[in-house]
Design a protein around this motif. Structure first.
Motif, mmCIF file in Angstrom:
data_model
loop_
_atom_site.group_PDB
_atom_site.id
_atom_site.type_symbol
_atom_site.label_atom_id
_atom_site.label_comp_id
_atom_site.label_asym_id
_atom_site.label_seq_id
_atom_site.Cartn_x
_atom_site.Cartn_y
_atom_site.Cartn_z
ATOM 1 N N ASP A 77 29.046 2.409 18.309
ATOM 2 C CA ASP A 77 27.829 2.512 19.106
ATOM 3 C C ASP A 77 27.734 3.957 19.603
ATOM 4 O O ASP A 77 28.688 4.473 20.193
ATOM 5 N N VAL A 78 26.609 4.612 19.378
ATOM 6 C CA VAL A 78 26.471 6.012 19.779
ATOM 7 C C VAL A 78 26.549 6.185 21.298
ATOM 8 O O VAL A 78 26.759 7.293 21.785
ATOM 9 N N ALA A 79 26.418 5.098 22.049
ATOM 10 C CA ALA A 79 26.619 5.182 23.499
ATOM 11 C C ALA A 79 28.106 5.354 23.823
ATOM 12 O O ALA A 79 28.457 5.886 24.872
ATOM 13 N N VAL A 80 28.975 4.944 22.911
ATOM 14 C CA VAL A 80 30.420 5.080 23.086
ATOM 15 C C VAL A 80 30.890 6.457 22.614
ATOM 16 O O VAL A 80 31.628 7.153 23.303
ATOM 17 N N LEU A 81 30.483 6.833 21.422
ATOM 18 C CA LEU A 81 30.783 8.146 20.843
ATOM 19 C C LEU A 81 29.527 8.594 20.115
ATOM 20 O O LEU A 81 29.144 7.993 19.115
ATOM 21 N N PRO A 82 28.856 9.639 20.612
ATOM 22 C CA PRO A 82 27.527 10.001 20.101
ATOM 23 C C PRO A 82 27.557 10.765 18.774
ATOM 24 O O PRO A 82 27.128 11.915 18.681
ATOM 25 N N ALA B 83 26.453 17.018 22.954
ATOM 26 C CA ALA B 83 27.051 15.751 23.387
ATOM 27 C C ALA B 83 28.056 15.249 22.354
ATOM 28 O O ALA B 83 29.127 14.733 22.717
ATOM 29 N N ALA B 84 27.735 15.387 21.081
ATOM 30 C CA ALA B 84 28.645 14.955 20.020
ATOM 31 C C ALA B 84 29.935 15.773 20.052
ATOM 32 O O ALA B 84 31.039 15.216 20.000
ATOM 33 N N ILE B 85 29.817 17.082 20.168
ATOM 34 C CA ILE B 85 30.997 17.955 20.227
ATOM 35 C C ILE B 85 31.837 17.638 21.461
ATOM 36 O O ILE B 85 33.061 17.532 21.383
ATOM 37 N N ALA B 86 31.184 17.460 22.594
ATOM 38 C CA ALA B 86 31.900 17.146 23.834
ATOM 39 C C ALA B 86 32.608 15.802 23.723
ATOM 40 O O ALA B 86 33.768 15.662 24.156
ATOM 41 N N GLY B 87 31.957 14.805 23.134
ATOM 42 C CA GLY B 87 32.562 13.483 23.002
ATOM 43 C C GLY B 87 33.793 13.495 22.111
ATOM 44 O O GLY B 87 34.845 12.964 22.476
ATOM 45 N N VAL B 88 33.680 14.112 20.953
ATOM 46 C CA VAL B 88 34.820 14.180 20.030
ATOM 47 C C VAL B 88 35.943 15.022 20.646
ATOM 48 O O VAL B 88 37.115 14.640 20.592
ATOM 49 N N SER B 89 35.594 16.133 21.253
ATOM 50 C CA SER B 89 36.607 16.987 21.892
ATOM 51 C C SER B 89 37.365 16.226 22.979
ATOM 52 O O SER B 89 38.585 16.351 23.102
ATOM 53 N N ALA B 90 36.657 15.424 23.758
ATOM 54 C CA ALA B 90 37.297 14.651 24.826
ATOM 55 C C ALA B 90 38.271 13.623 24.251
ATOM 56 O O ALA B 90 39.379 13.437 24.781
ATOM 57 N N VAL B 91 37.883 12.957 23.168
ATOM 58 C CA VAL B 91 38.771 11.981 22.521
ATOM 59 C C VAL B 91 40.032 12.677 22.021
ATOM 60 O O VAL B 91 41.153 12.223 22.273
ATOM 61 N N TYR B 92 39.853 13.780 21.321
ATOM 62 C CA TYR B 92 41.002 14.505 20.775
ATOM 63 C C TYR B 92 41.896 15.029 21.896
ATOM 64 O O TYR B 92 43.117 14.907 21.836
ATOM 65 N N GLN B 93 41.300 15.626 22.913
ATOM 66 C CA GLN B 93 42.085 16.216 23.992
ATOM 67 C C GLN B 93 42.890 15.156 24.733
ATOM 68 O O GLN B 93 44.053 15.373 25.063
ATOM 69 N N ALA B 94 42.295 13.999 24.989
ATOM 70 C CA ALA B 94 43.018 12.923 25.675
ATOM 71 C C ALA B 94 44.230 12.487 24.853
ATOM 72 O O ALA B 94 45.320 12.275 25.401
ATOM 73 N N ARG C 76 41.367 17.257 13.566
ATOM 74 C CA ARG C 76 40.069 17.883 13.293
ATOM 75 C C ARG C 76 39.095 16.846 12.762
ATOM 76 O O ARG C 76 39.484 15.864 12.143
ATOM 77 N N GLY C 77 37.844 17.101 13.057
ATOM 78 C CA GLY C 77 36.821 16.169 12.623
ATOM 79 C C GLY C 77 35.535 16.877 12.262
ATOM 80 O O GLY C 77 35.287 18.011 12.685
ATOM 81 N N ALA C 78 34.731 16.208 11.475
ATOM 82 C CA ALA C 78 33.405 16.693 11.102
ATOM 83 C C ALA C 78 32.452 15.515 11.251
ATOM 84 O O ALA C 78 32.802 14.374 10.928
ATOM 85 N N PHE C 79 31.247 15.793 11.729
ATOM 86 C CA PHE C 79 30.336 14.713 12.083
ATOM 87 C C PHE C 79 28.937 15.277 12.321
ATOM 88 O O PHE C 79 28.753 16.496 12.434
ATOM 89 N N TYR C 80 27.998 14.382 12.408
ATOM 90 C CA TYR C 80 26.641 14.713 12.831
ATOM 91 C C TYR C 80 26.404 14.098 14.202
ATOM 92 O O TYR C 80 27.060 13.121 14.568
ATOM 93 N N ARG C 81 25.481 14.656 14.920
ATOM 94 C CA ARG C 81 25.134 14.120 16.243
ATOM 95 C C ARG C 81 24.651 12.676 16.125
ATOM 96 O O ARG C 81 24.286 12.204 15.042
ATOM 97 N N GLU D 244 19.233 14.264 25.170
ATOM 98 C CA GLU D 244 20.395 15.050 25.585
ATOM 99 C C GLU D 244 21.723 14.339 25.304
ATOM 100 O O GLU D 244 22.692 14.963 24.882
ATOM 101 N N GLU D 245 21.766 13.032 25.515
ATOM 102 C CA GLU D 245 23.022 12.302 25.342
ATOM 103 C C GLU D 245 23.394 12.087 23.874
ATOM 104 O O GLU D 245 24.494 11.625 23.572
ATOM 105 N N LEU D 246 22.501 12.461 22.931
ATOM 106 C CA LEU D 246 22.782 12.292 21.507
ATOM 107 C C LEU D 246 22.617 13.587 20.713
ATOM 108 O O LEU D 246 22.514 13.556 19.489
ATOM 109 N N ASN D 247 22.616 14.737 21.405
ATOM 110 C CA ASN D 247 22.438 16.010 20.713
ATOM 111 C C ASN D 247 23.778 16.574 20.222
ATOM 112 O O ASN D 247 24.833 15.957 20.418
#
Length: 178
Positions: free
Chosen positions: A107-112, A155-166, A135-140, A149-152
């Motif tokens: 669900d893009v609300a979970v990871l955009p 937001a996609a870069i921030a979401g993936v970065s947060a998952v990886y960093q955690a 490392r990952g590659a993806f589209y918004r 804003e929550e799906l741009n």
């Protein structure tokens, strides 16, 4: 001759409009952490595609196929009954301590993101220790122009970065005493 002029004018008008009408671009994130542990020890923790218990956001992992190509896993996040991420393994090399997977459904609300693929690798560091690269590659999450804003892209870069960093922070804490 008249047709050629007409086509030249039409082409001149359409090319700038086509340049403005592009869709989203593929985004990429790469994060790493150095750990004071042997690569084999780190791989023993993260190398099983069916087990993401090392990641703090993952409540449970279920799946089929072990570490074989096309194995699947379903990550349940946060708590029992929490949001899920459905993934499939498409490369696995225990000798090189690396695997690659992609998200089938989230669900893009979970990871955009959409069209997400990821690679997790453990490498030896000169002088001892390990380097974990995620490392990952993806589209918004919104495939059309003018995303909310929550799906741009940001937001996609921030979401993936947060998952990886955690996940990398959890590994750093786990291996800090080595």
């Amino acid at each position: 001759m008249r047709i050629l002029r007409y086509l030249a004018v039409l082409f001149a008008l359409l090319v700038p409009a086509m340049a403005l009408a592009h869709g989203p671009t593929r985004q990429k994130v790469t994060l790493t952490v150095e750990l004071p542990a042997a690569p084999e020890d780190v791989w023993a923790v993260i190398g099983d595609f069916q087990d993401m218990s090392w990641h703090p956001a993952v409540f449970s992992t279920t799946g089929e196929g072990g570490n074989e190509i096309d194995a699947t896993r379903l990550l349940t996040l946060s708590e029992e009954g929490g949001p899920t991420i459905d993934e499939v393994l498409y490369k696995y090399d225990a000798e090189k301590m690396t695997y690659s997977y992609r998200i089938n459904e989230v669900d893009v609300a979970v990871l955009p993101v959409t069209n997400y693929s990821s690679h997790l690798t453990v490498k030896p560091v000169d002088g001892g220790g390990s380097l974990v690269e995620w490392r990952g590659a993806f589209y918004r999450g919104y495939p059309n122009n003018d995303p909310p804003e929550e799906l741009n892209d940001e937001a996609a870069i921030a979401g993936v970065s947060a998952v990886y960093q955690a996940g990398l922070d959890a590994l750093a804490a786990r291996f800090a005493g080595n």
